[in-house]
Design a protein around this motif. Structure first.
Motif, PDB file in Angstrom:
ATOM      1  N   ASP A  60       1.725 -11.663  -0.306  1.00 14.30           N
ATOM      2  CA  ASP A  60       0.505 -11.864   0.474  1.00 14.30           C
ATOM      3  C   ASP A  60      -0.731 -11.837  -0.419  1.00 14.30           C
ATOM      4  O   ASP A  60      -1.637 -12.667  -0.263  1.00 14.30           O
ATOM      5  CB  ASP A  60       0.361 -10.799   1.564  1.00 14.30           C
ATOM      6  N   LEU A  61      -0.788 -10.886  -1.349  1.00 18.88           N
ATOM      7  CA  LEU A  61      -1.961 -10.762  -2.221  1.00 18.88           C
ATOM      8  C   LEU A  61      -2.112 -11.962  -3.147  1.00 18.88           C
ATOM      9  O   LEU A  61      -3.239 -12.349  -3.483  1.00 18.88           O
ATOM     10  CB  LEU A  61      -1.889  -9.466  -3.030  1.00 18.88           C
ATOM     11  N   GLU A  62      -0.986 -12.564  -3.540  1.00 16.82           N
ATOM     12  CA  GLU A  62      -1.061 -13.758  -4.393  1.00 16.82           C
ATOM     13  C   GLU A  62      -1.691 -14.933  -3.651  1.00 16.82           C
ATOM     14  O   GLU A  62      -2.324 -15.793  -4.257  1.00 16.82           O
ATOM     15  CB  GLU A  62       0.336 -14.142  -4.889  1.00 16.82           C
ATOM     16  N   LYS A  63      -1.510 -14.970  -2.341  1.00 14.16           N
ATOM     17  CA  LYS A  63      -2.049 -16.053  -1.518  1.00 14.16           C
ATOM     18  C   LYS A  63      -3.530 -15.872  -1.198  1.00 14.16           C
ATOM     19  O   LYS A  63      -4.198 -16.824  -0.803  1.00 14.16           O
ATOM     20  CB  LYS A  63      -1.265 -16.161  -0.210  1.00 14.16           C
ATOM     21  N   ILE A  64      -4.032 -14.634  -1.352  1.00 10.60           N
ATOM     22  CA  ILE A  64      -5.427 -14.345  -1.003  1.00 10.60           C
ATOM     23  C   ILE A  64      -6.283 -14.462  -2.266  1.00 10.60           C
ATOM     24  O   ILE A  64      -6.138 -13.675  -3.199  1.00 10.60           O
ATOM     25  CB  ILE A  64      -5.558 -12.932  -0.393  1.00 10.60           C
ATOM     26  N   PRO A  65      -7.185 -15.437  -2.288  1.00  7.95           N
ATOM     27  CA  PRO A  65      -7.953 -15.679  -3.518  1.00  7.95           C
ATOM     28  C   PRO A  65      -9.089 -14.691  -3.779  1.00  7.95           C
ATOM     29  O   PRO A  65      -9.405 -14.390  -4.927  1.00  7.95           O
ATOM     30  CB  PRO A  65      -8.514 -17.092  -3.313  1.00  7.95           C
ATOM     31  N   ARG A  66      -9.694 -14.160  -2.745  1.00  7.49           N
ATOM     32  CA  ARG A  66     -10.867 -13.314  -2.937  1.00  7.49           C
ATOM     33  C   ARG A  66     -10.518 -11.838  -2.952  1.00  7.49           C
ATOM     34  O   ARG A  66      -9.710 -11.360  -2.164  1.00  7.49           O
ATOM     35  CB  ARG A  66     -11.879 -13.578  -1.834  1.00  7.49           C
ATOM     36  N   LYS A  67     -11.184 -11.128  -3.837  1.00  9.53           N
ATOM     37  CA  LYS A  67     -10.949  -9.695  -4.001  1.00  9.53           C
ATOM     38  C   LYS A  67     -11.277  -8.923  -2.719  1.00  9.53           C
ATOM     39  O   LYS A  67     -10.544  -8.009  -2.342  1.00  9.53           O
ATOM     40  CB  LYS A  67     -11.781  -9.183  -5.174  1.00  9.53           C
ATOM     41  N   ARG A  68     -12.354  -9.285  -2.080  1.00  8.81           N
ATOM     42  CA  ARG A  68     -12.779  -8.591  -0.858  1.00  8.81           C
ATOM     43  C   ARG A  68     -11.717  -8.732   0.243  1.00  8.81           C
ATOM     44  O   ARG A  68     -11.396  -7.777   0.935  1.00  8.81           O
ATOM     45  CB  ARG A  68     -14.107  -9.146  -0.371  1.00  8.81           C
ATOM     46  N   LYS A  69     -11.146  -9.923   0.375  1.00  5.95           N
ATOM     47  CA  LYS A  69     -10.128 -10.144   1.403  1.00  5.95           C
ATOM     48  C   LYS A  69      -8.820  -9.426   1.035  1.00  5.95           C
ATOM     49  O   LYS A  69      -8.103  -8.970   1.919  1.00  5.95           O
ATOM     50  CB  LYS A  69      -9.890 -11.633   1.608  1.00  5.95           C
ATOM     51  N   ARG A  70      -8.530  -9.343  -0.253  1.00  3.55           N
ATOM     52  CA  ARG A  70      -7.337  -8.582  -0.688  1.00  3.55           C
ATOM     53  C   ARG A  70      -7.500  -7.112  -0.332  1.00  3.55           C
ATOM     54  O   ARG A  70      -6.565  -6.468   0.142  1.00  3.55           O
ATOM     55  CB  ARG A  70      -7.107  -8.750  -2.191  1.00  3.55           C
ATOM     56  N   LYS A  71      -8.703  -6.583  -0.559  1.00  6.47           N
ATOM     57  CA  LYS A  71      -8.989  -5.188  -0.205  1.00  6.47           C
ATOM     58  C   LYS A  71      -8.846  -4.963   1.290  1.00  6.47           C
ATOM     59  O   LYS A  71      -8.283  -3.962   1.735  1.00  6.47           O
ATOM     60  CB  LYS A  71     -10.403  -4.800  -0.641  1.00  6.47           C
ATOM     61  N   LYS A  72      -9.338  -5.903   2.071  1.00  4.32           N
ATOM     62  CA  LYS A  72      -9.245  -5.807   3.520  1.00  4.32           C
ATOM     63  C   LYS A  72      -7.774  -5.824   3.952  1.00  4.32           C
ATOM     64  O   LYS A  72      -7.366  -5.049   4.818  1.00  4.32           O
ATOM     65  CB  LYS A  72     -10.017  -6.959   4.163  1.00  4.32           C
ATOM     66  N   HIS A  73      -6.995  -6.695   3.338  1.00  2.00           N
ATOM     67  CA  HIS A  73      -5.562  -6.765   3.646  1.00  2.00           C
ATOM     68  C   HIS A  73      -4.879  -5.437   3.306  1.00  2.00           C
ATOM     69  O   HIS A  73      -4.033  -4.952   4.066  1.00  2.00           O
ATOM     70  CB  HIS A  73      -4.903  -7.917   2.874  1.00  2.00           C
ATOM     71  N   MET A  74      -5.229  -4.846   2.180  1.00  2.00           N
ATOM     72  CA  MET A  74      -4.632  -3.569   1.776  1.00  2.00           C
ATOM     73  C   MET A  74      -4.986  -2.467   2.771  1.00  2.00           C
ATOM     74  O   MET A  74      -4.174  -1.594   3.045  1.00  2.00           O
ATOM     75  CB  MET A  74      -5.074  -3.169   0.366  1.00  2.00           C
ATOM     76  N   LYS A  75      -6.189  -2.516   3.324  1.00  2.00           N
ATOM     77  CA  LYS A  75      -6.567  -1.517   4.334  1.00  2.00           C
ATOM     78  C   LYS A  75      -5.709  -1.663   5.589  1.00  2.00           C
ATOM     79  O   LYS A  75      -5.319  -0.667   6.202  1.00  2.00           O
ATOM     80  CB  LYS A  75      -8.053  -1.629   4.674  1.00  2.00           C
ATOM     81  N   VAL A  76      -5.392  -2.898   5.962  1.00  2.00           N
ATOM     82  CA  VAL A  76      -4.536  -3.133   7.124  1.00  2.00           C
ATOM     83  C   VAL A  76      -3.137  -2.585   6.856  1.00  2.00           C
ATOM     84  O   VAL A  76      -2.541  -1.918   7.711  1.00  2.00           O
ATOM     85  CB  VAL A  76      -4.472  -4.646   7.461  1.00  2.00           C
ATOM     86  N   VAL A  77      -2.625  -2.846   5.666  1.00  2.00           N
ATOM     87  CA  VAL A  77      -1.299  -2.342   5.292  1.00  2.00           C
ATOM     88  C   VAL A  77      -1.300  -0.819   5.265  1.00  2.00           C
ATOM     89  O   VAL A  77      -0.372  -0.177   5.779  1.00  2.00           O
ATOM     90  CB  VAL A  77      -0.861  -2.910   3.919  1.00  2.00           C
ATOM     91  N   GLU A  78      -2.336  -0.242   4.696  1.00  3.77           N
ATOM     92  CA  GLU A  78      -2.451   1.216   4.618  1.00  3.77           C
ATOM     93  C   GLU A  78      -2.508   1.824   6.028  1.00  3.77           C
ATOM     94  O   GLU A  78      -1.871   2.849   6.288  1.00  3.77           O
ATOM     95  CB  GLU A  78      -3.707   1.582   3.831  1.00  3.77           C
ATOM     96  N   LYS A  79      -3.224   1.170   6.921  1.00  2.00           N
ATOM     97  CA  LYS A  79      -3.303   1.658   8.297  1.00  2.00           C
ATOM     98  C   LYS A  79      -1.929   1.617   8.953  1.00  2.00           C
ATOM     99  O   LYS A  79      -1.525   2.561   9.635  1.00  2.00           O
ATOM    100  CB  LYS A  79      -4.294   0.805   9.094  1.00  2.00           C
TER     101      LYS A  79
END
Length: 167
Positions: A60-79
């Protein structure tokens, strides 16, 4: 298969697989093994889940180009982890936690510290390592069945379980 007859007896000559024979010197060794077995089989599904989830997160992170969106995705996973797994993982004993760290290394090839460092950053990895040390654990522990006796027993337990499922 080759057959030989010696002095009226027939022998079949073939190659056999190696068989590991489990023996215990003391009752305490036997007790330790069965405790380790129970604890290993309890935490192994979490290690498999961690390996699977890590693969999907990296994809998933490889598909997300922007750092901010990767961080947001990680927060969803962490939740998700906090909501679905935190309560179960909190119930693990210290020994089960140490086994889990080793099994995560076995399944992913990375120590837990490096996984946290890659996904959350060095500061988070440092903090979690310090917390783990308080509870007699080490996120940098590697799984070494060739040199560590406990790891060798864990590997044997997992192999037995795998063979039992295949039968």
């Amino acid at each position: 298969k080759e057959i030989q007859i010696l002095e009226g007896d027939t022998f079949i000559i073939t190659d056999l697989e190696n068989i590991d024979i489990l023996s215990f010197k003391t009752a305490e060794d036997k007790r330790y093994y069965y405790l380790l077995r129970r604890k290993t089989l309890k935490v192994y599904p979490y290690a498999l889940l961690a390996a699977h989830k890590l693969d999907s997160i990296q994809e998933d992170l490889e598909k997300i180009p922007r750092k901010r969106k990767r961080k947001k995705h990680m927060k969803v996973v962490e939740k998700w982890v906090k909501e679905d797994l935190a309560e179960e993982l909190k119930k693990l004993t210290r020994w089960e936690g140490r086994i889990l760290v080793k099994l995560i290394y076995r399944e992913t090839g990375f120590c837990t510290y490096n996984i946290v460092k890659e996904l959350k950053g060095g500061w988070h990895a440092f903090i979690w390592q310090k917390i783990a040390k308080i509870y007699d654990n080490n996120l940098k522990t590697k799984y070494q069945p060739e040199t560590d006796k406990e790891d060798k027993l864990i590997e044997q337990i997992l192999q037995e379980t795998k063979e039992g499922e295949n039968k």
